[in-house]
Design a protein around this motif. Sequence first.
Motif, PDB file in Angstrom:
ATOM      1  N   HIS A   3      -7.493   1.832  -3.642  1.00  0.00           N
ATOM      2  CA  HIS A   3      -8.464   0.894  -3.089  1.00  0.00           C
ATOM      3  C   HIS A   3      -8.075   0.578  -1.645  1.00  0.00           C
ATOM      4  O   HIS A   3      -6.894   0.379  -1.346  1.00  0.00           O
ATOM      5  N   PRO A   4      -9.029   0.518  -0.723  1.00  0.00           N
ATOM      6  CA  PRO A   4      -8.713   0.083   0.645  1.00  0.00           C
ATOM      7  C   PRO A   4      -8.215  -1.357   0.653  1.00  0.00           C
ATOM      8  O   PRO A   4      -8.694  -2.197  -0.104  1.00  0.00           O
ATOM      9  N   THR A   5      -7.247  -1.623   1.499  1.00  0.00           N
ATOM     10  CA  THR A   5      -6.709  -2.977   1.651  1.00  0.00           C
ATOM     11  C   THR A   5      -7.125  -3.528   3.007  1.00  0.00           C
ATOM     12  O   THR A   5      -7.941  -2.932   3.714  1.00  0.00           O
ATOM     13  N   PHE A   6      -6.545  -4.664   3.378  1.00  0.00           N
ATOM     14  CA  PHE A   6      -6.921  -5.301   4.634  1.00  0.00           C
ATOM     15  C   PHE A   6      -6.143  -4.763   5.835  1.00  0.00           C
ATOM     16  O   PHE A   6      -6.429  -5.134   6.963  1.00  0.00           O
ATOM     17  N   PHE A   7      -5.149  -3.920   5.595  1.00  0.00           N
ATOM     18  CA  PHE A   7      -4.281  -3.436   6.680  1.00  0.00           C
ATOM     19  C   PHE A   7      -4.697  -2.029   7.093  1.00  0.00           C
ATOM     20  O   PHE A   7      -4.625  -1.094   6.292  1.00  0.00           O
ATOM     21  N   HIS A   8      -5.132  -1.870   8.346  1.00  0.00           N
ATOM     22  CA  HIS A   8      -5.549  -0.571   8.871  1.00  0.00           C
ATOM     23  C   HIS A   8      -4.799  -0.312  10.182  1.00  0.00           C
ATOM     24  O   HIS A   8      -5.242  -0.733  11.257  1.00  0.00           O
ATOM     25  N   PRO A   9      -3.655   0.352  10.099  1.00  0.00           N
ATOM     26  CA  PRO A   9      -2.817   0.550  11.287  1.00  0.00           C
ATOM     27  C   PRO A   9      -3.471   1.444  12.335  1.00  0.00           C
ATOM     28  O   PRO A   9      -4.272   2.322  12.018  1.00  0.00           O
ATOM     29  N   ARG A  10      -3.089   1.216  13.578  1.00  0.00           N
ATOM     30  CA  ARG A  10      -3.588   2.016  14.707  1.00  0.00           C
ATOM     31  C   ARG A  10      -2.628   3.141  15.074  1.00  0.00           C
ATOM     32  O   ARG A  10      -3.030   4.143  15.645  1.00  0.00           O
ATOM     33  N   ASP A  11      -1.344   2.946  14.745  1.00  0.00           N
ATOM     34  CA  ASP A  11      -0.352   3.967  15.058  1.00  0.00           C
ATOM     35  C   ASP A  11       0.868   3.755  14.167  1.00  0.00           C
ATOM     36  O   ASP A  11       0.923   2.811  13.367  1.00  0.00           O
ATOM     37  N   ALA A  12       1.848   4.643  14.322  1.00  0.00           N
ATOM     38  CA  ALA A  12       3.050   4.557  13.498  1.00  0.00           C
ATOM     39  C   ALA A  12       3.825   3.274  13.762  1.00  0.00           C
ATOM     40  O   ALA A  12       4.486   2.741  12.863  1.00  0.00           O
ATOM     41  N   MET A  13       3.743   2.769  14.985  1.00  0.00           N
ATOM     42  CA  MET A  13       4.434   1.524  15.311  1.00  0.00           C
ATOM     43  C   MET A  13       3.874   0.358  14.513  1.00  0.00           C
ATOM     44  O   MET A  13       4.619  -0.534  14.094  1.00  0.00           O
TER      45      MET A  13
END
Length: 219
Positions: A3-13
């Motif tokens: 399931h998709p969560t609320f956290f969608h990172p932009r990069d590895a950092m």
Amino acid sequence: VPHPTFFHPRDAMDIRTWQEHVSTAPRKHLVSFAGQPRPNQPESIRTHLINQCTNASSAFSSSLCYFLHCTDHHNCFRPEITMDLFIHSEFCLQPPGDSPTRRSIFESLIGGCIPVLFDPYSAYYQYPWHLPEDPAAYSVYIPANDIRGGKVNVVEELRKFPKHVREEMRSRIINEIMPGLVYAKADAKLGEVEDAFLVSLRSLFSKVHERLHAKFATT
């Protein structure tokens, strides 16, 4: 797929920063449950879990078990509230809802909270690409019938886990499992990190390759 969560990172950092954040967050609650009872579902164990949790918090304190009622101010639709709870809890109770699995399982994993499952279909059978084969590596399983029949008090059962065991499980969740559960932004630059989408694609291509190989091998 998860399931998709609320956290969608932009990069590895972003992922490394999040890992550091949830790794160092103080775990104020041993057990927590974000949900609501299901009085119209006789087979549901939610009322049993809520009673056990609230009784434990009354007898001791909310540090032992914290119940977040989802109908109050639409709490469970506010990520700043639910994720704050998961980030500060050791164990998160994850009983079935409308279906055996629920989004909250993955939110708890993203927050470094060890999910406590009561139905093997909640996670153990349908996510082999994203979760370890050994359920004990990242979760606790207690049969729903044991809760329903009064055989197990979930709070007392979870109190038996030594601190070092909880820390080992949480470290595995945060550092090994979590990156493959999040869905990065469409233009994200993750480098060598694979998010849930890339894990799914790679695994799907591998499955197709295996089937084609088997097909041609028999012709």
